[in-house]
Motif scaffolding. Structure first.
Motif, mmCIF file in Angstrom:
data_model
loop_
_atom_site.group_PDB
_atom_site.id
_atom_site.type_symbol
_atom_site.label_atom_id
_atom_site.label_comp_id
_atom_site.label_asym_id
_atom_site.label_seq_id
_atom_site.Cartn_x
_atom_site.Cartn_y
_atom_site.Cartn_z
ATOM 1 N N ALA A 31 18.379 0.197 5.978
ATOM 2 C CA ALA A 31 19.073 1.493 5.930
ATOM 3 C C ALA A 31 18.660 2.268 4.677
ATOM 4 C CB ALA A 31 20.583 1.271 5.952
ATOM 5 N N ALA A 32 18.627 1.558 3.548
ATOM 6 C CA ALA A 32 18.233 2.210 2.292
ATOM 7 C C ALA A 32 16.782 2.667 2.359
ATOM 8 C CB ALA A 32 18.423 1.236 1.126
ATOM 9 N N TRP A 33 15.944 1.815 2.920
ATOM 10 C CA TRP A 33 14.507 2.103 3.036
ATOM 11 C C TRP A 33 14.274 3.342 3.905
ATOM 12 C CZ3 TRP A 33 9.913 1.457 1.129
ATOM 13 C CH2 TRP A 33 8.776 1.550 1.914
ATOM 14 N N ALA A 34 14.960 3.387 5.049
ATOM 15 C CA ALA A 34 14.781 4.507 5.980
ATOM 16 C C ALA A 34 15.268 5.810 5.353
ATOM 17 C CB ALA A 34 15.512 4.224 7.284
ATOM 18 N N SER A 35 16.413 5.767 4.697
ATOM 19 C CA SER A 35 16.950 7.028 4.158
ATOM 20 C C SER A 35 16.139 7.520 2.965
ATOM 21 C CB SER A 35 18.422 6.869 3.773
ATOM 22 O OG SER A 35 18.566 5.850 2.840
ATOM 23 N N ALA A 36 15.440 6.612 2.280
ATOM 24 C CA ALA A 36 14.669 7.041 1.107
ATOM 25 C C ALA A 36 13.254 7.477 1.456
ATOM 26 C CB ALA A 36 14.605 5.898 0.092
ATOM 27 N N GLU A 51 0.835 -1.211 0.000
ATOM 28 C CA GLU A 51 0.000 0.000 0.000
ATOM 29 C C GLU A 51 0.868 1.258 0.000
ATOM 30 O OE1 GLU A 51 -0.421 -2.310 2.777
ATOM 31 O OE2 GLU A 51 -1.586 -3.516 1.398
ATOM 32 N N MET A 52 2.074 1.141 -0.506
ATOM 33 C CA MET A 52 2.987 2.288 -0.507
ATOM 34 C C MET A 52 2.730 3.198 -1.712
ATOM 35 S SD MET A 52 5.101 1.982 2.162
ATOM 36 C CE MET A 52 3.555 1.841 2.956
ATOM 37 N N THR A 53 2.908 4.494 -1.500
ATOM 38 C CA THR A 53 2.776 5.466 -2.592
ATOM 39 C C THR A 53 3.985 6.402 -2.569
ATOM 40 O OG1 THR A 53 1.528 6.911 -1.137
ATOM 41 C CG2 THR A 53 0.246 5.498 -2.586
ATOM 42 N N GLY A 54 4.120 7.194 -3.603
ATOM 43 C CA GLY A 54 5.175 8.216 -3.657
ATOM 44 C C GLY A 54 6.572 7.619 -3.577
ATOM 45 N N PRO A 55 7.483 8.315 -2.888
ATOM 46 C CA PRO A 55 8.878 7.841 -2.821
ATOM 47 C C PRO A 55 8.991 6.443 -2.195
ATOM 48 C CG PRO A 55 8.687 10.081 -1.942
ATOM 49 C CD PRO A 55 7.305 9.605 -2.194
ATOM 50 N N ALA A 56 8.090 6.121 -1.254
ATOM 51 C CA ALA A 56 8.136 4.792 -0.624
ATOM 52 C C ALA A 56 7.837 3.699 -1.655
ATOM 53 C CB ALA A 56 7.143 4.730 0.524
ATOM 54 N N THR A 77 8.362 3.899 -4.906
ATOM 55 C CA THR A 77 9.510 3.821 -5.815
ATOM 56 C C THR A 77 10.621 2.988 -5.183
ATOM 57 O OG1 THR A 77 8.953 6.041 -6.553
ATOM 58 C CG2 THR A 77 11.131 5.226 -7.152
ATOM 59 N N GLU A 78 10.901 3.252 -3.913
ATOM 60 C CA GLU A 78 11.959 2.523 -3.224
ATOM 61 C C GLU A 78 11.594 1.043 -3.075
ATOM 62 O OE1 GLU A 78 14.890 3.383 -2.550
ATOM 63 O OE2 GLU A 78 15.545 1.747 -1.235
ATOM 64 N N LEU A 79 10.337 0.785 -2.749
ATOM 65 C CA LEU A 79 9.910 -0.617 -2.581
ATOM 66 C C LEU A 79 10.038 -1.377 -3.901
ATOM 67 C CD1 LEU A 79 8.771 -2.722 -0.631
ATOM 68 C CD2 LEU A 79 6.472 -1.993 -1.283
ATOM 69 N N ASP A 80 9.634 -0.744 -5.007
ATOM 70 C CA ASP A 80 9.767 -1.391 -6.323
ATOM 71 C C ASP A 80 11.234 -1.719 -6.597
ATOM 72 O OD1 ASP A 80 7.087 -1.304 -6.780
ATOM 73 O OD2 ASP A 80 7.135 0.534 -7.994
ATOM 74 N N ALA A 81 12.106 -0.786 -6.238
ATOM 75 C CA ALA A 81 13.544 -1.017 -6.469
ATOM 76 C C ALA A 81 14.036 -2.190 -5.622
ATOM 77 C CB ALA A 81 14.328 0.254 -6.129
ATOM 78 N N LEU A 82 13.559 -2.280 -4.398
ATOM 79 C CA LEU A 82 13.983 -3.373 -3.516
ATOM 80 C C LEU A 82 13.477 -4.723 -4.026
ATOM 81 C CD1 LEU A 82 13.442 -1.671 -0.032
ATOM 82 C CD2 LEU A 82 15.627 -2.155 -1.150
ATOM 83 N N VAL A 83 12.234 -4.727 -4.526
ATOM 84 C CA VAL A 83 11.676 -5.972 -5.077
ATOM 85 C C VAL A 83 12.482 -6.392 -6.306
ATOM 86 C CG1 VAL A 83 9.652 -6.968 -6.241
ATOM 87 C CG2 VAL A 83 9.352 -5.634 -4.157
#
Lengths: 450, 314
Positions: free
Chosen positions: A353-358, A48-53, A55-61
């Motif tokens: 760490a990446a998730w928190a900073s993004a 249920e993430m939107t915006g920068p979260a 984008t970051e989640l897609d990158a992590l997946v």
């Protein structure tokens, strides 16, 4: 045209319409029977993430899929708000097509436990010697702990409420942002000074649901639900909204809203953050997750710890955010194991760490701070304040927060009553009525949950 | 009547032709049924079945996934009527309906009547004033939510710029209900103006001319000639406006979420909250409120067709 031809034509037409009408009703279902799945595993993941979260989640997946190429593929899909996702999840339970991994928000933890459709995370971690059980901040483990003391789900995005101060407005009121208020009484007094000196609103806070009242209860060491915030052997049956601590802080808030010192943003949290970001509000009580939008420059504001409402020793603030749930029923052992690998990847120190900073969320892995990305993230003093608050929150019953599947329902009841309070209604009588109504709602939920 | 003609024909036609005719009649009936079947199938799937399912669900308990969990009879209805807030919700829904319909008609007439005057550039004004027609309720609500925002919304910024105090348009129980009504009326105004322009345009000019020749002034002509002649359109606006108001959802969800303190919660919003908004998927209660709403809409429509329509000049 003969009668027979006409009849045939009409029958054909009827058939086509019936087919069109019913084709939309067919369940899409899963691609294959998971119980017979073999070889590479494909996982469905709802978030249920939107915006920068997002984008970051897609990158992590994508990173995970590359890393596990040929073995596991995660197929992630956005499901709307948390409420939307819960509605879709209930529909998927009915149709037997639940996702392999489901992201669900903090207050739906009670519902997810009651659903009995997921496998506790501890049943995987117990068999995994490499997993560090103590890698979570204590308050995070306490929040998602199940009856056996293990974790029910993998904590992923973790947030906490904090106090944001607009440095410019605070300075114009003759106050020092670097010596911020630590109690709600001080916050109220600062708000009045800022409002009097600048004309701007002194403070604001989330008003779309009762989250802030829950946090102020916890920060006074008070349970929000009885018995024992639903953390003991018995289910929650009632809310607690009329303790002296609660009545006291609600009375103080009532004064601030009544005299125009505080801004009531209603259901629009985004407009609240935007009002703060544009210098119209001196202080804001909201989530750590709002940091990037509340202060894009990361210099115009000071982030301070959430204020206390009493000096109780077990006072602290409840975490927010979400966790990842691994489905059991209808999912093969191979899929469940693959799902476990996926959620442990998302919990790893580097990823957190990446998730928190993004995103503005806090790292749910204590080892994240030691990574290169983590140390850069913590170089911002505001972020350090947030991380320290998370690490130092005592894992008391009050700070573990209320757990009941009826929580989303009763939140509307509580904020409705508080809406009347800010317009001048008697605090004790109004919140007592809300307690009665909430007790009925919780009772109805408990009956439905069986 | 065709029956008697057929009966008479039956006497004179030869046995073989009579058989053929009967077979044709049967064939016609079959064709008729088959031709009706697609429409019936669509209605059955999309109207009758859901309606029956809602009535059935209204008498069921539900588990936490919204699945039926056993017959409970009228218990769900008892629960909703025993809720002290439900009466208030029904009254609020009725008040919302009346305010939207009256606001829509009065404001629609107020805007449309000057537009019927033939002036240079009038088509531009007509296009502008009917433009809300193309704006969706959700889009309009988002725009109004931004304009009425208490913190840095346009409306309060203007008010405070001129020394006034900011008004809690959407966050006070005194203002929120009115704000939602205004947004709803605004959203339906374009369609109302379009309908009324058509109705006024269709009035026979000779009738108006005759009234003028008889000495009637503009007000008298409007009251005694034009308005009675557009009553079919006003009736249509009243009926569709009432149903739209009773089923309004998007603007409430976006502007206030039913708050503050339930001040903008209507029956439809109650259904949403019970079924989808509260996490516990209480479809039994939601269906019971749905049945109450259905009965209310049906009763209102019957009253409108039974009472209001008698005052319509066709």
């Amino acid at each position: 045209m003969s009668t027979r031809t006409r009849t045939r034509l009409a029958l054909t037409a009827a058939g086509v319409v019936a087919l069109l009408a019913t084709s939309g009703c067919a369940a899409s279902g899963s691609d294959a029977d998971p119980a017979t799945a073999s070889g590479p595993v494909t996982l469905t993941f709802w978030h249920e993430m939107t915006g920068p979260a997002a984008t970051e989640l897609d990158a992590l997946v994508a990173q995970f899929n590359t890393q596990e190429s040929g073995k596991i593929t995660v197929d992630s899909s956005f499901q709307g708000t948390y409420a939307d996702a819960q509605t879709k999840y209930t529909a998927s339970v009915q149709s037997g097509t639940t996702p392999d991994v489901l992201m669900m928000n903090d207050i739906s933890t009670g519902f997810m436990v009651d659903s009995k459709k997921t496998v506790p995370l501890s049943s995987f971690t117990d068999a995994d010697p490499s997993f560090q059980d103590d890698s979570f901040p204590p308050i995070v483990s306490a929040y998602y702990a199940d009856a056996s003391g293990g974790l029910a789900a993998m904590p992923f995005a973790v947030s906490q409420p904090v106090l944001y101060l607009d440095r410019a407005l605070v300075a114009r009121a003759g106050l020092d942002a670097d010596a911020p208020p630590t109690s709600l009484a001080d916050v109220a007094s600062w708000a009045e000074k800022i409002h009097a000196a600048t004309g701007a609103y002194g403070m604001t806070m989330n008003m779309s649901d009762s989250w802030m009242l829950e946090e102020m209860s916890a920060s006074g060491g008070e349970n929000f639900c009885t018995p024992d915030n639903g953390r003991g052997a018995d289910r929650v049956t009632e809310l607690q909204l009329t303790s002296p601590t609660q009545v006291s802080f609600m009375g103080r808030l009532q004064q601030l809203f009544q005299d125009g010192t505080a801004l009531n943003p209603g259901t629009d949290n985004a407009s609240m953050v935007s009002a703060f970001a544009s210098g119209k509000v001196g202080m804001m009580l909201t989530s750590t997750g709002a940091y990037t939008t509340a202060d894009p420059t990361k210099a115009a504001s000071k982030v301070a710890a959430f204020p206390t409402t009493s000096d109780a020793s077990d006072a602290g603030v409840v975490i927010g955010g979400n966790a990842l749930w691994i489905s059991g029923d209808g999912h093969s052992a191979a899929q469940q194991q693959a799902a476990y690998e996926f959620v442990t990847f998302l919990h790893s120190a580097e990823v957190q760490a990446a998730w928190a900073s993004a995103t503005g969320y806090l790292a749910s892995n204590t080892a994240a701070a030691a990574t290169t990305t983590g140390s850069q993230w913590l170089s911002d003093p505001n972020v350090t304040t947030m991380a320290d608050q998370l690490a130092n929150t005592p894992a008391s019953i009050a700070s573990a927060g209320c757990r009941t599947g009826a929580f989303p329902t009763v939140r509307a009841t509580v904020i409705g009553a508080f809406g009347l309070v800010v317009e001048g209604a008697d605090v004790t009588a109004t919140m007592s009525d809300a307690e009665s109504k909430a007790a009925d709602q919780i009772s109805a939920y408990n009956t439905a949950a069986g | 009547m065709s029956v008697s003609i057929n009966a008479r024909r039956r006497v004179v036609i030869a046995p073989r032709r009579r058989l053929a005719a009967r077979s044709w009649r049967h064939a016609d009936r079959r064709v008729g049924i088959v031709l009706l079947a697609p429409a019936f199938a669509v209605f059955a799937v999309f109207v009758f079945y859901p309606l029956g399912k809602v009535v059935w669900l209204s008498m069921q308990g539900t588990d936490i996934f919204g699945q039926a969990a056993g017959f409970v009879g009228a218990k769900n209805f008892v629960t909703i009527f025993a809720d002290p807030e439900f009466g208030g919700t029904m009254l609020r829904t009725g008040a919302f309906c009346v305010a939207v319909v009256v606001g829509r008609i009065v404001l629609g007439l107020f805007i449309t009547i000057p537009l019927t005057v033939r002036l240079r550039g009038m088509p531009v004004f007509r296009a502008l004033l009917t433009s809300p027609l193309v704006v969706s309720v959700s889009a309009a609500s988002v725009a109004f939510a931004a304009m009425l925002s208490p913190g840095n919304g346009l409306v309060n910024s203007v008010i405070t710029r001129f020394g006034g105090a900011a008004v809690p348009w959407l966050t006070s129980t005194q203002w929120a209900f009115g704000s939602v009504i205004v947004v709803t009326v605004w959203g339906s105004l374009g369609f109302t103006v379009l309908l009324l322009l058509g109705a006024f345009g269709a009035i026979d000019h000779d009738v108006v001319e005759a009234a003028h020749l008889d000495g009637a002034g503009p007000v008298r002509t409007l009251w005694s000639i034009s308005l009675p002649l557009v009553t079919p359109t006003l009736f249509f606006i009243a009926v569709t406006g009432a149903v739209e108001a009773l089923t309004a959802f998007g603007q409430i969800q976006i502007l206030t979420g039913g708050g503050p303190a339930g001040a903008t919660t209507t029956l439809v919003y109650t259904i949403y909250q019970a079924a989808f908004g509260a996490g516990s998927a209480n479809f039994g209660i939601a269906a019971a409120v749905g049945v109450v709403l259905f009965v209310l809409v049906l009763a209102l429509s019957l009253v409108q067709f039974g009472v209001l329509e008698k005052r319509v000049n066709y």
